[in-house]
Motif scaffolding. Structure first.
Motif, PDB file in Angstrom:
ATOM      1  N   TYR A   7       0.830  -1.202   0.000  1.00  0.00           N
ATOM      2  CA  TYR A   7       0.000   0.000   0.000  1.00  0.00           C
ATOM      3  C   TYR A   7       0.868   1.257   0.000  1.00  0.00           C
ATOM      4  O   TYR A   7       0.580   2.221  -0.710  1.00  0.00           O
ATOM      5  CB  TYR A   7      -0.956   0.033   1.196  1.00  0.00           C
ATOM      6  CG  TYR A   7      -2.166  -0.854   1.031  1.00  0.00           C
ATOM      7  CD1 TYR A   7      -2.969  -0.789  -0.103  1.00  0.00           C
ATOM      8  CD2 TYR A   7      -2.541  -1.744   2.030  1.00  0.00           C
ATOM      9  CE1 TYR A   7      -4.079  -1.591  -0.253  1.00  0.00           C
ATOM     10  CE2 TYR A   7      -3.662  -2.552   1.903  1.00  0.00           C
ATOM     11  CZ  TYR A   7      -4.431  -2.470   0.758  1.00  0.00           C
ATOM     12  OH  TYR A   7      -5.534  -3.258   0.616  1.00  0.00           O
ATOM     13  N   ASP A   8       1.933   1.267   0.795  1.00  0.00           N
ATOM     14  CA  ASP A   8       2.845   2.422   0.806  1.00  0.00           C
ATOM     15  C   ASP A   8       3.437   2.661  -0.588  1.00  0.00           C
ATOM     16  O   ASP A   8       3.541   3.801  -1.042  1.00  0.00           O
ATOM     17  CB  ASP A   8       3.971   2.222   1.819  1.00  0.00           C
ATOM     18  CG  ASP A   8       3.567   2.536   3.240  1.00  0.00           C
ATOM     19  OD1 ASP A   8       2.642   3.342   3.448  1.00  0.00           O
ATOM     20  OD2 ASP A   8       4.192   1.971   4.167  1.00  0.00           O
ATOM     21  N   GLU A   9       3.815   1.581  -1.260  1.00  0.00           N
ATOM     22  CA  GLU A   9       4.367   1.703  -2.616  1.00  0.00           C
ATOM     23  C   GLU A   9       3.316   2.238  -3.586  1.00  0.00           C
ATOM     24  O   GLU A   9       3.631   3.048  -4.460  1.00  0.00           O
ATOM     25  CB  GLU A   9       4.898   0.347  -3.098  1.00  0.00           C
ATOM     26  CG  GLU A   9       6.163  -0.087  -2.391  1.00  0.00           C
ATOM     27  CD  GLU A   9       6.588  -1.509  -2.754  1.00  0.00           C
ATOM     28  OE1 GLU A   9       5.887  -2.177  -3.557  1.00  0.00           O
ATOM     29  OE2 GLU A   9       7.625  -1.944  -2.222  1.00  0.00           O
ATOM     30  N   THR A  10       2.074   1.800  -3.424  1.00  0.00           N
ATOM     31  CA  THR A  10       1.007   2.256  -4.313  1.00  0.00           C
ATOM     32  C   THR A  10       0.692   3.731  -4.067  1.00  0.00           C
ATOM     33  O   THR A  10       0.460   4.492  -5.017  1.00  0.00           O
ATOM     34  CB  THR A  10      -0.251   1.384  -4.141  1.00  0.00           C
ATOM     35  OG1 THR A  10       0.116   0.013  -4.335  1.00  0.00           O
ATOM     36  CG2 THR A  10      -1.324   1.759  -5.143  1.00  0.00           C
ATOM     37  N   VAL A  11       0.699   4.151  -2.807  1.00  0.00           N
ATOM     38  CA  VAL A  11       0.510   5.572  -2.496  1.00  0.00           C
ATOM     39  C   VAL A  11       1.641   6.386  -3.131  1.00  0.00           C
ATOM     40  O   VAL A  11       1.400   7.430  -3.749  1.00  0.00           O
ATOM     41  CB  VAL A  11       0.434   5.808  -0.964  1.00  0.00           C
ATOM     42  CG1 VAL A  11       0.591   7.275  -0.620  1.00  0.00           C
ATOM     43  CG2 VAL A  11      -0.875   5.263  -0.411  1.00  0.00           C
ATOM     44  N   ALA A  12       2.870   5.910  -3.001  1.00  0.00           N
ATOM     45  CA  ALA A  12       4.018   6.615  -3.590  1.00  0.00           C
ATOM     46  C   ALA A  12       3.880   6.688  -5.111  1.00  0.00           C
ATOM     47  O   ALA A  12       4.190   7.717  -5.723  1.00  0.00           O
ATOM     48  CB  ALA A  12       5.318   5.922  -3.197  1.00  0.00           C
ATOM     49  N   ARG A  16       3.711  10.125  -7.274  1.00  0.00           N
ATOM     50  CA  ARG A  16       4.610  10.437  -8.405  1.00  0.00           C
ATOM     51  C   ARG A  16       3.821  10.782  -9.663  1.00  0.00           C
ATOM     52  O   ARG A  16       4.211  11.659 -10.420  1.00  0.00           O
ATOM     53  CB  ARG A  16       5.537   9.247  -8.701  1.00  0.00           C
ATOM     54  CG  ARG A  16       6.673   9.078  -7.719  1.00  0.00           C
ATOM     55  CD  ARG A  16       7.710   8.062  -8.196  1.00  0.00           C
ATOM     56  NE  ARG A  16       7.158   6.776  -8.577  1.00  0.00           N
ATOM     57  CZ  ARG A  16       6.921   5.756  -7.733  1.00  0.00           C
ATOM     58  NH1 ARG A  16       7.177   5.886  -6.448  1.00  0.00           N
ATOM     59  NH2 ARG A  16       6.426   4.616  -8.169  1.00  0.00           N
ATOM     60  N   ARG A  17       2.733  10.090  -9.890  1.00  0.00           N
ATOM     61  CA  ARG A  17       1.908  10.338 -11.073  1.00  0.00           C
ATOM     62  C   ARG A  17       1.016  11.563 -10.937  1.00  0.00           C
ATOM     63  O   ARG A  17       0.388  11.990 -11.910  1.00  0.00           O
ATOM     64  CB  ARG A  17       1.000   9.131 -11.336  1.00  0.00           C
ATOM     65  CG  ARG A  17       1.719   7.953 -11.915  1.00  0.00           C
ATOM     66  CD  ARG A  17       0.780   6.817 -12.278  1.00  0.00           C
ATOM     67  NE  ARG A  17      -0.308   7.266 -13.127  1.00  0.00           N
ATOM     68  CZ  ARG A  17      -1.488   6.665 -13.192  1.00  0.00           C
ATOM     69  NH1 ARG A  17      -1.752   5.614 -12.464  1.00  0.00           N
ATOM     70  NH2 ARG A  17      -2.426   7.121 -13.986  1.00  0.00           N
ATOM     71  N   GLY A  18       0.902  12.080  -9.711  1.00  0.00           N
ATOM     72  CA  GLY A  18       0.009  13.213  -9.491  1.00  0.00           C
ATOM     73  C   GLY A  18      -1.446  12.803  -9.384  1.00  0.00           C
ATOM     74  O   GLY A  18      -2.337  13.630  -9.595  1.00  0.00           O
ATOM     75  N   THR A  19      -1.700  11.532  -9.064  1.00  0.00           N
ATOM     76  CA  THR A  19      -3.075  11.034  -8.993  1.00  0.00           C
ATOM     77  C   THR A  19      -3.489  10.633  -7.581  1.00  0.00           C
ATOM     78  O   THR A  19      -4.519   9.993  -7.399  1.00  0.00           O
ATOM     79  CB  THR A  19      -3.261   9.820  -9.933  1.00  0.00           C
ATOM     80  OG1 THR A  19      -2.321   8.797  -9.570  1.00  0.00           O
ATOM     81  CG2 THR A  19      -3.081  10.213 -11.385  1.00  0.00           C
ATOM     82  N   LEU A  20      -2.700  11.036  -6.582  1.00  0.00           N
ATOM     83  CA  LEU A  20      -3.059  10.678  -5.213  1.00  0.00           C
ATOM     84  C   LEU A  20      -4.357  11.358  -4.805  1.00  0.00           C
ATOM     85  O   LEU A  20      -5.144  10.807  -4.031  1.00  0.00           O
ATOM     86  CB  LEU A  20      -1.930  11.049  -4.238  1.00  0.00           C
ATOM     87  CG  LEU A  20      -2.080  10.517  -2.821  1.00  0.00           C
ATOM     88  CD1 LEU A  20      -2.214   8.997  -2.799  1.00  0.00           C
ATOM     89  CD2 LEU A  20      -0.910  10.956  -1.972  1.00  0.00           C
ATOM     90  N   ASP A  21      -4.634  12.516  -5.372  1.00  0.00           N
ATOM     91  CA  ASP A  21      -5.837  13.276  -5.056  1.00  0.00           C
ATOM     92  C   ASP A  21      -6.984  12.922  -6.011  1.00  0.00           C
ATOM     93  O   ASP A  21      -7.774  13.772  -6.395  1.00  0.00           O
ATOM     94  CB  ASP A  21      -5.516  14.775  -5.111  1.00  0.00           C
ATOM     95  CG  ASP A  21      -6.498  15.608  -4.319  1.00  0.00           C
ATOM     96  OD1 ASP A  21      -7.116  15.074  -3.385  1.00  0.00           O
ATOM     97  OD2 ASP A  21      -6.641  16.798  -4.644  1.00  0.00           O
ATOM     98  N   SER A  22      -7.041  11.638  -6.394  1.00  0.00           N
ATOM     99  CA  SER A  22      -8.092  11.130  -7.274  1.00  0.00           C
ATOM    100  C   SER A  22      -8.888  10.077  -6.499  1.00  0.00           C
ATOM    101  O   SER A  22      -8.506   9.684  -5.394  1.00  0.00           O
ATOM    102  CB  SER A  22      -7.472  10.478  -8.513  1.00  0.00           C
ATOM    103  OG  SER A  22      -6.771   9.297  -8.138  1.00  0.00           O
ATOM    104  N   LEU A  23      -9.978   9.591  -7.085  1.00  0.00           N
ATOM    105  CA  LEU A  23     -10.745   8.541  -6.415  1.00  0.00           C
ATOM    106  C   LEU A  23      -9.913   7.270  -6.243  1.00  0.00           C
ATOM    107  O   LEU A  23     -10.012   6.601  -5.211  1.00  0.00           O
ATOM    108  CB  LEU A  23     -12.033   8.242  -7.182  1.00  0.00           C
ATOM    109  CG  LEU A  23     -13.079   9.347  -7.128  1.00  0.00           C
ATOM    110  CD1 LEU A  23     -14.291   8.981  -7.981  1.00  0.00           C
ATOM    111  CD2 LEU A  23     -13.495   9.644  -5.693  1.00  0.00           C
TER     112      LEU A  23
END
Length: 126
Positions: A7-12, A16-23
């Motif tokens: 999960y930490d890797e997926t959040v990272a 990096r992609r700029g999509t953390l603030d997406s659904l």
């Protein structure tokens, strides 16, 4: 824990992609927050708050996914303070909304979530 690492890797990755603030990013944050709460990791609350904030912004306050994120935040808050007034407020808001969702959308997972959170609230209050 292997799942925490993933999960930490997926959040990272989303960061990096700029999509953390997406659904999609919020979904990963919610799952990570639930895992962190289950192992009493202090990062749980901030992670749950980020997820809830994103879902409120993208879906609004009256949405099933937003309500579930509120329940996850409440669980995180209860981990640190079993009598947290904010946790009680989060649960009350989420349960009040979820009670209004029509029967077709109340799947078994939702029913289980409601029962779990109701029990968690009762445990926290007394």
């Amino acid at each position: 824990i292997e799942s925490e690492k993933l999960y930490d890797e997926t959040v990272a990755f989303h960061r990096r992609r700029g999509t953390l603030d997406s659904l999609e990013g919020a979904e990963v944050q919610m799952r990570l927050a639930a895992l962190l709460a289950s192992i009493s990791d202090p990062r749980a609350e901030a992670t749950a708050r980020a997820c809830l904030s994103t879902r409120k912004r993208l879906l609004g306050g009256k949405h099933r996914e937003t309500a579930i994120a509120g329940l996850v935040l409440a669980a995180c808050l209860f981990e640190g303070n079993p009598t947290s007034a904010e946790a009680v407020r989060q649960i009350t808001e989420a349960l009040n909304y979820l009670k209004t969702v029509d029967g077709a959308q109340k799947d078994r997972v939702l029913a289980g979530t409601l029962e779990f959170q109701g029990g968690y609230l009762m445990r926290g209050l007394g």
